[in-house]
Design a protein around this motif. Structure first.
Motif, short mmCIF file in Angstrom:
data_model
loop_
_atom_site.label_atom_id
_atom_site.label_comp_id
_atom_site.label_asym_id
_atom_site.label_seq_id
_atom_site.Cartn_x
_atom_site.Cartn_y
_atom_site.Cartn_z
N ILE A 1 33.73 18.42 16.21
CA ILE A 1 33.09 18.19 14.69
C ILE A 1 32.95 18.87 13.67
O ILE A 1 33.51 19.38 12.51
CB ILE A 1 31.66 17.15 14.87
CG1 ILE A 1 31.65 15.64 15.49
CG2 ILE A 1 31.12 17.35 13.90
CD1 ILE A 1 30.58 15.33 15.90
N ILE A 2 32.74 20.65 14.51
CA ILE A 2 32.43 21.97 13.79
C ILE A 2 33.97 22.12 12.93
O ILE A 2 34.36 22.42 11.86
CB ILE A 2 31.93 22.98 14.30
CG1 ILE A 2 30.29 22.43 14.69
CG2 ILE A 2 31.98 23.59 13.87
CD1 ILE A 2 29.12 23.34 15.47
N GLU A 3 34.58 22.55 14.23
CA GLU A 3 35.78 22.82 13.99
C GLU A 3 36.89 21.92 12.76
O GLU A 3 37.10 21.77 11.65
CB GLU A 3 37.00 22.30 14.74
CG GLU A 3 38.32 23.19 15.23
CD GLU A 3 39.30 23.62 15.98
OE1 GLU A 3 39.88 23.48 16.52
OE2 GLU A 3 38.81 22.65 17.35
N GLY A 4 36.66 20.54 12.31
CA GLY A 4 37.37 20.01 11.47
C GLY A 4 36.73 19.70 10.49
O GLY A 4 36.93 19.82 9.35
N LEU A 5 35.27 20.44 10.50
CA LEU A 5 34.67 19.98 8.78
C LEU A 5 35.21 21.65 8.19
O LEU A 5 34.86 22.02 7.04
CB LEU A 5 33.08 20.63 9.13
CG LEU A 5 31.79 19.17 9.61
CD1 LEU A 5 31.09 19.06 10.00
CD2 LEU A 5 32.13 18.19 8.46
N VAL A 6 34.86 22.80 9.04
CA VAL A 6 35.50 24.12 8.78
C VAL A 6 36.65 23.92 8.52
O VAL A 6 37.43 24.27 7.31
CB VAL A 6 35.33 24.76 9.94
CG1 VAL A 6 35.99 26.45 9.34
CG2 VAL A 6 34.24 25.19 10.26
N ALA A 7 37.99 22.95 8.34
CA ALA A 7 38.89 22.87 8.36
C ALA A 7 38.84 21.90 7.08
O ALA A 7 40.08 22.63 6.10
CB ALA A 7 40.21 21.89 9.02
N LEU A 8 38.25 21.12 7.18
CA LEU A 8 37.67 20.15 5.36
C LEU A 8 37.57 21.21 5.08
O LEU A 8 37.99 21.33 3.68
CB LEU A 8 37.26 19.11 5.99
CG LEU A 8 37.68 18.14 6.79
CD1 LEU A 8 36.95 16.51 6.83
CD2 LEU A 8 39.21 17.34 5.70
N LEU A 9 35.89 22.05 4.83
CA LEU A 9 36.06 22.86 3.83
C LEU A 9 36.06 23.98 3.31
O LEU A 9 35.51 24.54 2.63
CB LEU A 9 34.38 22.30 4.13
CG LEU A 9 33.55 21.12 4.20
CD1 LEU A 9 31.79 21.23 4.92
CD2 LEU A 9 33.87 19.83 3.12
N ARG A 10 36.55 24.67 4.53
CA ARG A 10 36.61 26.00 4.36
C ARG A 10 38.40 26.53 5.34
O ARG A 10 38.34 27.39 6.41
CB ARG A 10 35.66 26.86 4.93
CG ARG A 10 35.40 28.70 4.37
CD ARG A 10 34.50 29.24 4.29
NE ARG A 10 34.33 30.97 4.56
CZ ARG A 10 34.38 31.42 5.29
NH1 ARG A 10 32.83 31.20 5.82
NH2 ARG A 10 34.32 32.44 5.34
N SER A 11 39.58 25.99 4.55
CA SER A 11 40.32 25.96 5.26
C SER A 11 40.98 27.88 5.23
O SER A 11 41.64 28.32 6.27
CB SER A 11 41.59 25.47 4.64
OG SER A 11 41.23 25.95 3.62
N SER A 12 40.65 28.62 4.62
CA SER A 12 40.78 30.45 4.32
C SER A 12 40.27 30.81 5.60
O SER A 12 40.48 31.87 6.15
CB SER A 12 40.26 30.87 3.38
OG SER A 12 38.84 30.79 2.99
N TYR A 13 39.64 30.24 6.27
CA TYR A 13 38.53 30.73 7.69
C TYR A 13 39.76 30.84 8.74
O TYR A 13 39.85 31.56 9.64
CB TYR A 13 37.50 29.86 8.18
CG TYR A 13 36.57 30.40 9.41
CD1 TYR A 13 36.20 31.01 9.64
CD2 TYR A 13 37.07 30.08 10.39
CE1 TYR A 13 35.03 31.53 10.52
CE2 TYR A 13 36.36 29.85 11.67
CZ TYR A 13 35.40 30.46 11.56
OH TYR A 13 34.70 31.65 12.58
N PHE A 14 41.01 30.39 8.72
CA PHE A 14 41.83 30.08 10.35
C PHE A 14 42.94 31.45 9.76
O PHE A 14 43.32 32.09 8.91
CB PHE A 14 42.29 28.50 9.72
CG PHE A 14 41.46 27.89 10.62
CD1 PHE A 14 40.95 27.31 11.26
CD2 PHE A 14 41.07 27.04 9.61
CE1 PHE A 14 40.39 26.76 11.88
CE2 PHE A 14 40.60 25.75 9.73
CZ PHE A 14 39.44 25.64 10.91
#
Length: 152
Positions: free
Chosen positions: A49-62
């Motif tokens: 869930i955390i990984e999905g939320l990060v991908a949705l909300l802050r894709s520049s994190y990756f």
């Protein structure tokens, strides 16, 4: 000290009585692994869930852009996939904790899917994906091993 017979003492006999031949029960072995699997599934669902939320909300994190992944789709698609998978694993974890057989089967299937998804997602954030894959393997092992006394 009183003597009850030649060479015996009434107080010392309890000290030499034989203890139980079995420690715990066969069900204890199984229930420990099932509890471990259920807790790890809840943890795994939270990770997803955390990984999905990060991908949705802050894709520049990756680490890499979406075009550098094995499957060339944007991070919104990856985010929804991880989010849905996480919610399903989280819910199945509570089913496993309740002792439901269907939840064990669903847990194994979802952990397999999670491992494959994170293998395809490994370029985005390698350390996170490796941790999730390791938890997937632990969940599969805990749910798939046959223990004595396990009910089906």
């Amino acid at each position: 000290m009183t003597s009850t017979g030649p060479g015996t003492f009434s107080g010392g006999q309890s000290m030499y009585q034989e203890g139980p031949k079995s420690y715990g029960s066969d069900t204890d072995d199984w229930s420990g692994w099932i509890s471990f699997a259920g807790i790890m599934m809840i943890l795994l669902g939270t990770f997803q869930i955390i990984e999905g939320l990060v991908a949705l909300l802050r894709s520049s994190y990756f680490v890499v852009p979406a075009t550098g992944l094995v499957v060339n789709v944007d991070y919104n698609a990856w985010g929804w996939l991880h989010l849905i998978l996480g919610v399903l694993i989280f819910a199945a974890g509570f089913g496993v904790m309740a002792g439901r057989l269907w939840a064990r089967v669903v847990g194994i299937v979802l952990a397999l899917i999670s491992a494959v998804v994170n293998l395809a997602f490994i370029a985005a954030y390698p350390l996170w994906a490796i941790v999730v894959i390791a938890v997937d393997i632990a969940v599969i092992y805990a749910l798939a091993t046959n223990r004595r006394g396990a009910y089906a």
